[in-house]
Write an enzyme that holds these catalytic residues in place. Structure first.
Site, short mmCIF file in Angstrom:
data_model
loop_
_atom_site.label_atom_id
_atom_site.label_comp_id
_atom_site.label_asym_id
_atom_site.label_seq_id
_atom_site.Cartn_x
_atom_site.Cartn_y
_atom_site.Cartn_z
N HIS A 80 0.82 -1.22 0.00
CA HIS A 80 0.00 0.00 0.00
C HIS A 80 0.86 1.27 0.00
O HIS A 80 0.84 2.05 -0.95
CB HIS A 80 -0.88 0.04 1.26
O1 RIB Z 1 -5.31 0.02 4.68
C1 RIB Z 1 -3.91 0.00 4.47
C2 RIB Z 1 -3.24 1.07 5.26
O2 RIB Z 1 -3.48 0.84 6.65
C3 RIB Z 1 -1.70 1.07 5.11
O3 RIB Z 1 -1.22 2.37 5.27
C4 RIB Z 1 -1.26 0.20 6.24
O4 RIB Z 1 0.06 0.52 6.68
C5 RIB Z 1 -2.25 0.61 7.31
O5 RIB Z 1 -1.79 1.82 7.90
#
Ligand code: RIB
Ligand code: CA
Length: 314
Positions: A244
């Protein structure tokens, strides 16, 4: 020779945050990391600020300034994600405690002071976790809002809908009031939602390419993704872990790897059923003003080639 882009990374490490931070610190010709501000999210603040320092030392950049910020959302109880990231937030490999210091200044004060000190429109904010620090800075010092160059954040979802509830993505869900402040601020936004991050998936070959770098950072990235992928593989049946947060930094380095639409995105802050949902007008069915470049696709091969090459520089 253009000057490196000045950025502040706001983060809740988290294995994917860690890879994003390594990518940024491996790219000093393009990115000048003015500071890393920790926020409560994946794990509580004492761990996110400690993990941020561990990551800077792993990158060989112990002089990086790391600040501790807000330990809870603006008005709600903190929700964490140990079920995804493990108890430490960086589960997978064994990690030594950091030696580098935490800055004394509160992260929100650092964000305010930096935006007031640097020339207008020369600092980009890169939130990788709940938006609490950014929103509190905007509330406490509204004069800084028009000075921000851009916010490039990981959060939200439209076609992918939720990963922490049926309707909401974690970063937005943890502090929806903060997200509303940021999305209504008028600052130019680039959003990396689950719609695109779920296409930045590791697989065996990609993880082994990190390990094959033969460096400590390469080994750590492989072990973090080995740990981190089990949640998404079990839930989505995906081939690997969605990276992500590195999508945010990869966009700064290679915006051509991503594609999306400039649309209106608003945040649900009242309904218990859909709290934290990013209501994205992807199909343009309203006359609401566009406020975000909302990404939908990524050149996955190009993304991993960039990531592996840069991690290999550390
Ligand atoms: O939903 C994914 C996000 O939530 C990413 O930033 C992960 O690190 C968590 O913070
Ligand atoms: Ca994160």
């Amino acid at each position: 020779m253009t000057h490196p882009r000045k950025i502040i990374i706001d983060t809740d490490p988290g294995q994917d945050d860690a890879v994003a931070i390594l990518l940024a610190l491996a790219s000093p010709d393009e990115l000048d990391v003015l500071g890393i501000t920790a926020v409560a999210g994946n794990v509580p603040l004492p761990l996110t600020q400690k993990n941020a320092r561990i990551i800077c030392e792993l990158a060989g950049k112990p002089q990086t300034k790391v600040f501790a910020g807000c330990d809870a959302p603006i008005k709600r109880k903190l929700v964490t994600a140990e079920h995804v990231h493990g108890k430490t937030g960086l589960d997978g490999p064994q990690m030594a405690d950091p030696v580098m210091p935490l800055q004394d200044q509160h992260a929100v004060d650092f964000i305010i002071d930096t935006l007031r000190h640097e020339a207008p429109h020369t600092v980009t904010l890169c939130p990788l976790g709940p938006l609490t620090n950014i929103a509190v800075a905007f509330q406490r010092a509204p004069d800084i809002i028009t000075r921000v160059q851009q916010i490039v954040l990981m959060g939200g979802a439209y076609f992918e809908v939720g990963n922490i509830t049926p309707a909401a993505e974690f970063n937005i869900y943890v502090d929806p009031e903060a997200a509303e402040i940021v999305f209504k601020s008028g600052v130019p936004l680039v959003v990396m939602p689950l719609d695109v991050t779920h296409k930045a998936l590791t697989n065996r070959a990609r993880v082994e390419a990190f390990r094959a770098l033969g460096t400590e950072p390469g080994r750590m990235v492989a072990e973090w993704t080995d740990f981190f992928e089990r949640f998404d593989m079990a839930k989505y049946g995906s081939e690997g872990a969605p990276l992500h947060d590195p999508c945010v930094i990869a966009y700064l380095l290679r915006p051509d790897l991503f594609a999306g639409r400039h649309i209106n995105v608003e945040i649900e802050t009242t309904s218990d059923l859909t709290l934290g949902m990013t209501v994205a007008d992807w199909w343009g069915v309203t006359d609401r003003k566009a406020n975000a470049l909302f990404m939908g696709s990524v050149d996955t091969e190009g993304f991993f080639t960039l990531l592996t090459e840069r991690i290999g520089r550390l």
